[in-house]
Motif scaffolding. Structure first.
Motif, PDB file in Angstrom:
ATOM      1  N   ARG A 150       2.428   1.444  -4.541  1.00 12.61           N
ATOM      2  CA  ARG A 150       2.004   0.705  -5.230  1.00 12.61           C
ATOM      3  C   ARG A 150       1.366   1.088  -6.731  1.00 12.61           C
ATOM      4  O   ARG A 150       1.583   0.010  -7.078  1.00 12.61           O
ATOM      5  CB  ARG A 150       0.005   1.543  -4.750  1.00 12.61           C
ATOM      6  CG  ARG A 150      -0.612   1.486  -3.664  1.00 12.61           C
ATOM      7  CD  ARG A 150      -1.657   2.939  -3.259  1.00 12.61           C
ATOM      8  NE  ARG A 150      -1.155   3.860  -3.040  1.00 12.61           N
ATOM      9  CZ  ARG A 150      -1.706   5.396  -3.202  1.00 12.61           C
ATOM     10  NH1 ARG A 150      -3.237   4.567  -2.694  1.00 12.61           N
ATOM     11  NH2 ARG A 150      -1.474   6.256  -3.568  1.00 12.61           N
ATOM     12  N   LEU A 203       1.071  -1.121   0.351  1.00 13.81           N
ATOM     13  CA  LEU A 203      -0.277   0.437  -0.098  1.00 13.81           C
ATOM     14  C   LEU A 203       0.806   1.527   0.205  1.00 13.81           C
ATOM     15  O   LEU A 203       0.349   2.846  -0.545  1.00 13.81           O
ATOM     16  CB  LEU A 203      -1.208  -0.011   1.243  1.00 13.81           C
ATOM     17  CG  LEU A 203      -1.847  -1.357   1.428  1.00 13.81           C
ATOM     18  CD1 LEU A 203      -2.869  -1.101   2.508  1.00 13.81           C
ATOM     19  CD2 LEU A 203      -2.808  -0.818   0.091  1.00 13.81           C
ATOM     20  N   ALA A 257      -6.133  -2.350   4.986  1.00 14.38           N
ATOM     21  CA  ALA A 257      -5.444  -3.362   5.976  1.00 14.38           C
ATOM     22  C   ALA A 257      -5.832  -3.992   7.220  1.00 14.38           C
ATOM     23  O   ALA A 257      -5.784  -4.823   7.918  1.00 14.38           O
ATOM     24  CB  ALA A 257      -5.368  -2.279   6.997  1.00 14.38           C
ATOM     25  N   SER A 299     -13.804  -5.332   2.272  1.00 10.02           N
ATOM     26  CA  SER A 299     -12.871  -4.104   2.339  1.00 10.02           C
ATOM     27  C   SER A 299     -14.183  -3.288   2.060  1.00 10.02           C
ATOM     28  O   SER A 299     -14.171  -2.279   2.946  1.00 10.02           O
ATOM     29  CB  SER A 299     -11.780  -4.182   0.964  1.00 10.02           C
ATOM     30  OG  SER A 299     -10.996  -4.540   1.355  1.00 10.02           O
ATOM     31  N   ASN A 331      -8.871   5.792  -3.308  1.00  7.13           N
ATOM     32  CA  ASN A 331      -8.272   7.191  -3.259  1.00  7.13           C
ATOM     33  C   ASN A 331      -8.963   8.060  -3.961  1.00  7.13           C
ATOM     34  O   ASN A 331      -8.906   9.367  -4.329  1.00  7.13           O
ATOM     35  CB  ASN A 331      -6.503   7.056  -2.864  1.00  7.13           C
ATOM     36  CG  ASN A 331      -6.459   6.018  -1.066  1.00  7.13           C
ATOM     37  OD1 ASN A 331      -7.684   6.381  -0.568  1.00  7.13           O
ATOM     38  ND2 ASN A 331      -5.878   4.910  -1.179  1.00  7.13           N
ATOM     39  N   ASP A 353      -7.321   2.306   2.920  1.00  6.60           N
ATOM     40  CA  ASP A 353      -5.788   2.279   2.765  1.00  6.60           C
ATOM     41  C   ASP A 353      -6.382   1.352   4.980  1.00  6.60           C
ATOM     42  O   ASP A 353      -5.981   0.170   4.896  1.00  6.60           O
ATOM     43  CB  ASP A 353      -4.359   2.758   3.492  1.00  6.60           C
ATOM     44  CG  ASP A 353      -4.654   3.251   1.955  1.00  6.60           C
ATOM     45  OD1 ASP A 353      -5.208   2.919   0.917  1.00  6.60           O
ATOM     46  OD2 ASP A 353      -3.729   3.992   1.471  1.00  6.60           O
ATOM     47  N   GLU A 354      -7.474   2.028   5.141  1.00  9.56           N
ATOM     48  CA  GLU A 354      -7.126   1.242   6.883  1.00  9.56           C
ATOM     49  C   GLU A 354      -8.214   0.012   6.683  1.00  9.56           C
ATOM     50  O   GLU A 354      -8.103  -0.742   7.608  1.00  9.56           O
ATOM     51  CB  GLU A 354      -7.912   2.368   7.582  1.00  9.56           C
ATOM     52  CG  GLU A 354      -6.489   3.730   8.716  1.00  9.56           C
ATOM     53  CD  GLU A 354      -7.201   4.504   7.313  1.00  9.56           C
ATOM     54  OE1 GLU A 354      -7.780   5.147   6.450  1.00  9.56           O
ATOM     55  OE2 GLU A 354      -6.129   5.535   6.741  1.00  9.56           O
ATOM     56  N   SER A 388      -6.641   0.461  -3.038  1.00  6.13           N
ATOM     57  CA  SER A 388      -6.333   1.823  -3.121  1.00  6.13           C
ATOM     58  C   SER A 388      -6.010   2.637  -4.038  1.00  6.13           C
ATOM     59  O   SER A 388      -6.717   3.672  -3.651  1.00  6.13           O
ATOM     60  CB  SER A 388      -4.751   1.324  -2.425  1.00  6.13           C
ATOM     61  OG  SER A 388      -4.627   2.477  -1.608  1.00  6.13           O
TER      62      SER A 388
END
Length: 579
Positions: free
Chosen positions: A57, A54, A488, A473, A554, A484-485, A550
């Protein structure tokens, strides 16, 4: 259908069985804690790898792209064929003597071939026939060889054929071509089959012979058989009509006498009394051995209308010439068929034939038939099937995730699986080379209809791993976590289901990939392609898909913020049921 039944069982029978028999114990044995420590260590390693992915990337995506592009090399290095040769324990040997050979000559040569075949310890029985086929020429014979079951012999059918092909060259005066049984019964089964066609018979024969000579210079093509037979010794009857008419004869009388004495004519029917209901033809012809050469025709006498005997050579003469024994046609043009068992793979052999075709004059062309024709069609059909499967997969995912971008993220697993399947098939070539140095026999695999089916199956098999990661996710993002959290948190949780389902499939296909039992030649390529694809897809999906997710999500959030959106952008969710 099997997948639908599995879905039904997992939604109905499995929950019921779990409610009845599943017990969750608070105390576990040593095996449980050993596996638990292993998975926890693996999960810790995966968390560190995921954090690095991450943070880098673009590096991960470029590395995945490089790995995917490398599949082009392995794909081109793979031999291409329609289907691997099955070890059926049967070999056909086509024996072709020169045109004009007698049946006795062909029989002697077939007996020599039988003696050579009889020396092989793998052979159980063999029998020979002469004059099979619609034409029934006596200069052609077929030797059928049956071998012991595969478990009772050391060498495979392909190894025996390779040695037999060399030994049959010892027979002088004939051409012998061993071949394996084909997919279609009562048809030639050589892998490389093609037709040379054109508008003129003689010119087609010349062009076909020239092409055959050019291809025979390449040892990789192997010995070629052909049905081109334009040089059969023939006797042309030329009656002297004026002289025959003066002696009370005509051309029909002369032709009838020649036909009756050399070939025979049916003059009546006969049935035994009381008989069995069958009627038999009565044929009149000269005694066998009376007419064996052209000079014997001078001993024929014809009776004219006055009852006088007239010597044959006084009213006709016979001229020696060469003519076609069989005139082949293909698509309404004169054609000659060629058959070969190349040393190289079928795809490479077809490419060399196409290269040689460029030297043909205008109006003459090469058309592949048999297995080579089916390989051309199968290649195009497989590309269409692969593309259609991708389109259907995208449509289903887009409807379930209410997104046009997230299905593309999930489908990243497909090229990652293809590279694994292709590499697994290619890997056996260097392994076979190393095994040969060590005295071991390792079977190589090709790109054929079975391995292609395995690659198509991977489209649906590997997508589930990405679905598990992306779906959880999205759920975590819906609970308020950032992109990203959410990754993870969700990906380590899904790591165990991803590994367990992939490992289950790999272990289930492992026996087939070892090439054991009947049908191993067709089962092994499919199993190896699926196992290789599952390994690379599972390992790379756990890193590449989160990196792609991601990047995309994002970017979507930044674009949403630039447009002045107030609330955070929600992850796409499957539609909820109401009512």
């Amino acid at each position: 259908f099997g997948v639908l039944v599995s879905l039904f069982v997992s939604l109905t029978l499995t929950p019921m069985l779990c409610s009845r028999f599943l017990e969750v114990r608070s105390r576990h044995g040593r095996a449980y804690w050993a596996l638990e420590r292993f998975f926890r260590g693996l999960e810790a390693f995966y968390r560190r790898s995921l954090a690095w992915a991450l943070a880098h990337r673009w590096t991960v995506m470029l590395a995945a792209l490089a790995v995917t592009l490398s599949s082009v090399y392995f794909l081109r290095a793979l031999p291409v064929e329609l289907a691997p040769q099955q070890d059926e324990g049967k070999i056909f040997v086509n024996v072709r003597a020169p045109l004009g050979s007698s049946i006795e000559y062909t029989q002697r040569k077939l007996q020599e071939a039988e003696q050579i075949v009889g020396r092989y310890p793998e052979v159980v029985t063999e029998f020979a026939v002469i004059g099979l086929g619609s034409v029934g020429q006596v200069n052609q014979g077929l030797l059928v060889v049956r071998m012991k079951p595969r478990a009772e012999r050391r060498r495979s059918q392909q190894q025996v054929m390779a040695q037999l092909r060399r030994d049959l060259t010892e027979i002088a005066g004939v051409r012998a071509f061993p071949r394996a049984p084909g997919l279609a019964p009562r048809q030639r089964s050589e892998p490389l089959q093609f037709v040379v066609r054109g508008p003129s018979l003689q010119e087609m024969g010349r062009v076909a012979a020239q092409l055959q000579s050019q291809l025979q210079l390449d040892p990789a093509i192997g010995r070629m058989d052909t049905d081109l037979q334009l040089e059969l010794p023939q006797l042309v009857l030329e009656p002297d009509r004026v002289r025959a008419a003066g002696l009370g004869l005509n051309s029909s009388d002369i032709a009838l006498a020649i036909n009756m004495l050399t070939g025979g004519i049916d003059i009546a029917k006969y049935n035994d009394s009381p008989g069995d209901g069958e009627r038999y033809d009565i044929r009149v012809k000269a005694k066998d051995g009376e007419f064996t050469q052209q000079a014997d025709l001078s001993r024929i006498y014809l009776r004219n209308r006055s009852g006088q005997l007239v010597r044959f050579d006084s009213v006709a003469k016979v001229r020696e010439t060469l003519g076609p024994a069989v005139i082949g046609r293909f698509d309404l043009q004169y054609a000659a068929s060629f058959y070969a068992t190349p040393v190289i793979d079928l795809g490479a052999a077809m490419a060399r034939v196409r290269a040689a075709e460029r030297s043909l004059p205008p109006g003459y062309s090469v058309t592949f038939i048999g297995e080579a024709e089916q390989l051309e069609k199968t290649s195009g059909d497989t590309v269409f099937t692969f593309a259609l499967a991708l389109i259907l997969l995208y449509m289903v995912l887009a409807s379930q995730f209410n997104s046009f971008l997230q299905p593309l993220i999930i489908m990243i697993a497909v090229p990652l699986a293809v590279i694994g399947g292709v590499f697994a098939l290619w890997m056996f070539q260097p392994l076979a080379a190393l095994g040969k140095l060590a005295g071991l026999e390792i079977t190589t695999h090709s790109l054929n209809i079975y391995s292609m089916i395995g690659l198509v199956l991977l489209i649906g098999l590997v997508a589930k791993n990405s679905i598990l990661l992306v779906d959880l996710s999205n759920q975590r993002r819906a609970q308020g976590l950032g992109v990203d959290e959410a990754l993870a948190n969700a990906c380590p949780i899904r790591m165990r289901p991803v590994l367990m389902t992939s490992l289950t499939l790999i272990l289930a296909l492992l026996p087939a990939s070892l090439g054991l039992g009947a049908g191993a030649e067709s089962n092994a390529p499919l199993a190896i392609a699926v196992i290789g694809g599952m390994i690379t897809s599972t390992l790379l999906t756990l890193v590449v898909v989160p990196a792609a997710y991601s990047l995309v999500e994002n970017w979507r959030e930044r674009r949403h913020a630039r447009r002045g959106g107030g609330a955070a952008l929600e992850a796409p969710q499957a539609p909820k049921k109401t009512g």
